[in-house]
Design an enzyme around this catalytic site. Structure first.
Site, PDB file in Angstrom:
ATOM      1  N   ASP A 158     -27.678 -46.794  19.796  1.00 42.94           N
ATOM      2  CA  ASP A 158     -28.961 -47.207  20.355  1.00 42.94           C
ATOM      3  C   ASP A 158     -29.645 -48.259  19.470  1.00 42.94           C
ATOM      4  O   ASP A 158     -30.721 -48.746  19.807  1.00 42.94           O
ATOM      5  CB  ASP A 158     -29.884 -46.016  20.631  1.00 42.94           C
ATOM      6  CG  ASP A 158     -30.299 -45.262  19.373  1.00 42.94           C
ATOM      7  OD1 ASP A 158     -29.785 -45.573  18.278  1.00 42.94           O
ATOM      8  OD2 ASP A 158     -31.142 -44.348  19.488  1.00 42.94           O
TER       9      ASP A 158
ATOM     10  N   ASP B 118     -24.987 -43.623  17.279  1.00 40.94           N
ATOM     11  CA  ASP B 118     -25.050 -43.335  18.713  1.00 40.94           C
ATOM     12  C   ASP B 118     -25.298 -44.590  19.540  1.00 40.94           C
ATOM     13  O   ASP B 118     -25.566 -44.514  20.731  1.00 40.94           O
ATOM     14  CB  ASP B 118     -26.100 -42.270  19.014  1.00 40.94           C
ATOM     15  CG  ASP B 118     -27.526 -42.720  18.704  1.00 40.94           C
ATOM     16  OD1 ASP B 118     -27.690 -43.640  17.872  1.00 40.94           O
ATOM     17  OD2 ASP B 118     -28.476 -42.151  19.275  1.00 40.94           O
TER      18      ASP B 118
ATOM     19  N   ASP C 150     -25.302 -48.422  15.297  1.00 35.70           N
ATOM     20  CA  ASP C 150     -25.401 -47.186  14.520  1.00 35.70           C
ATOM     21  C   ASP C 150     -24.578 -46.104  15.211  1.00 35.70           C
ATOM     22  O   ASP C 150     -23.844 -46.374  16.163  1.00 35.70           O
ATOM     23  CB  ASP C 150     -26.866 -46.763  14.333  1.00 35.70           C
ATOM     24  CG  ASP C 150     -27.527 -46.360  15.638  1.00 35.70           C
ATOM     25  OD1 ASP C 150     -27.062 -46.791  16.706  1.00 35.70           O
ATOM     26  OD2 ASP C 150     -28.517 -45.605  15.598  1.00 35.70           O
TER      27      ASP C 150
ATOM     28  N   SER D  31     -27.833 -39.929  15.269  1.00 38.37           N
ATOM     29  CA  SER D  31     -28.041 -41.373  15.192  1.00 38.37           C
ATOM     30  C   SER D  31     -27.411 -41.989  13.943  1.00 38.37           C
ATOM     31  O   SER D  31     -26.206 -41.930  13.745  1.00 38.37           O
ATOM     32  CB  SER D  31     -29.548 -41.659  15.267  1.00 38.37           C
ATOM     33  OG  SER D  31     -29.808 -43.029  15.423  1.00 38.37           O
TER      34      SER D  31
END
Length: 451
Positions: free
Chosen positions: A245, A243, A241, A101
């Site tokens: 999400d 990834d 960010d 992440s």
């Protein structure tokens, strides 16, 4: 949570805590823990972000899955929410995302979604842990024709992009936006997605090289985006960010619009359109007090959970709510997604901006943000455990709460994804609130040195 899984999967420095051997074992254990249900095919999706260790770990976990007779659909570089969406579309038994992440590139992680696109239940995570840790037998390896096959799905990104586009009526033509992709998963999707919707795109940090993910860019480092928006006289900048999400925004003045403020804006829009089911929004104990006050003023119910989007989602499912999220930019529109989706959230916000004819700066005025300070204490796993039981630390917290009184609040909690303890203070008096945050953090840090 368990011994391997934190609030957002398994996390650690690649090839230190998160090794190839652990990934192979985890792949086998996940496959062994799944039940068929309505899924007739033994198939698991594997996606990844752009960090240098993701290829290694995605291949390792895929090898583990294949070795026990499950097929793997290799999605390549995709956003985390794409895995959650595609696991349902492809009717797979699970989806796995290799990502840490917003963490620095040397970290990586394993996130697991069940066949419905939700994060694994605690009982399933515990079963996976028991197998990996040798407390239960590892599944028998397949042989001959029973060994799993690796399948590449070239259309996966386009299918996800099409899905996000259909979450709004019409398009976003006429809008001009700067996008910071954090040199992560959004680098593979953002330009194509937003240009398809008619946005004039200015792309930043969309050239990943394996080690530049989240480095001075993305939702954790907004300085470059702020400078770009102001220099180019744009009315909005959007940052994801690693990834994709999470999403945070910057308005035309270069002021940050965080997850709480985005939810406040969208809650009013959804309430006006009659789509805010239950007339409620779900946040966390770290949600800004200004957001709580906004909900009171607008007669919207505010529900607070523990920190972590999995807890937000659990509450949303329990009471059939449709909007929830965190200040960090994890925002869940449950009518469309089963997890936080930075790009879908951005599409929803931009759609409202176009329909309203207002700028982001104008829309954000619905909420007044209270001064809030977070101090991170870098620590060890042993110290994290001691935090819960040490009487001196309890006394430090009680003293901090007493000093803030009714005009503020103190929240101190170990991070579920990083080796940190976070100290957060919030209150009307900015200088005093900041001073208490540093004072409490220093006292706790000194106390934890013995562990």
């Amino acid at each position: 949570m368990g011994r391997l899984f934190g609030t957002d999967g398994i996390r650690g420095v690649a090839n230190e805590k998160l090794t190839v051997e652990l990934a192979v074992s985890t792949g086998r254990a996940i496959a062994a823990s799944l039940k068929g249900g309505s899924r007739t095919k033994k198939m698991i999706l594997v996606g990844m972000d752009t960090r240098i260790s993701s290829d290694m770990l995605a291949n390792a976990i895929s090898a583990g899955i294949l070795s026990v007779g499950y097929d793997v659909i290799n999605l390549g570089v995709v956003p985390t929410p794409a895995v959650a969406y595609l696991v349902r579309k492809y009717k797979a038994r699970a989806g796995i995302m290799i990502s840490a992440s917003h963490n620095p590139y040397e970290f990586n992680g394993i996130k697991v979604f069940n066949s419905e696109g939700f994060k694994l239940a605690d009982a399933l995570e515990e079963n996976v842990e028991s197998i990996v840790l040798g407390e239960k037998p590892m599944p028998k390896c397949a042989t001959g024709a029973s060994i799993g096959k690796l399948i590449k799905k070239e259309s996966a990104l386009d299918e996800y992009i099409d899905f996000v586009c259909t979450s709004i009526d019409g398009d976003l033509s006429g809008l001009e936006v700067a996008f910071d992709c954090a040199n992560g998963s959004a680098s593979a999707t953002a330009r194509k997605l937003f240009e398809k919707l008619g946005v004039k795109c200015h792309m930043l940090s969309d050239e990943p090289d394996g080690v530049n993910i989240n480095t001075n860019c993305g939702s954790t480092h907004l300085e470059n985006l702020i400078a770009y928006v102001k220099k180019n006289h744009l009315s909005i900048g959007i940052a994801f960010d690693g990834d994709a999400d999470r999403v945070l925004c910057v308005d035309g003045r270069g002021e940050v619009v965080d997850g709480d403020m985005i939810m406040a804006i969208m809650a009013l829009d959804m309430k006006a359109r009659g789509t805010l089911r239950g007339n409620a929004v779900v946040g966390t104990i770290m949600s800004n007090f200004g957001f709580v006050k906004f909900c009171e003023q607008q007669n919207i119910r505010f529900e607070a959970t523990k920190v972590g989007d999995r807890y937000v989602l659990e509450e949303m499912i329990l009471d059939n709510y449709v909007l929830g999220g965190e200040q960090s930019g994890h925002i869940i529109f449950k009518d469309y997604a089963t997890t936080g989706d930075g790009q879908l959230s951005a599409v929803q916000l931009l759609s409202y901006i176009k329909r309203s004819g207002k700028t982001l700066n104008e829309l954000k005025q619905v909420m007044t943000k209270y001064p809030q300070f977070i101090v991170n204490i870098r620590t060890t796993d042993a110290a994290k455990l001691a935090f819960y039981t040490d009487d001196d630390i309890k006394a430090i917290l009680e003293d901090g709460e007493a000093k803030l009184g009714d005009s503020g609040r103190l929240v101190v909690r170990p991070s579920g994804t990083e080796p940190l303890i976070r100290v957060m203070t919030e209150g009307e008096d900015e200088a005093f609130t900041e001073a208490i945050a540093h004072q409490v953090a220093e006292l706790i840090e000194e106390k934890l040195k013995q562990y």
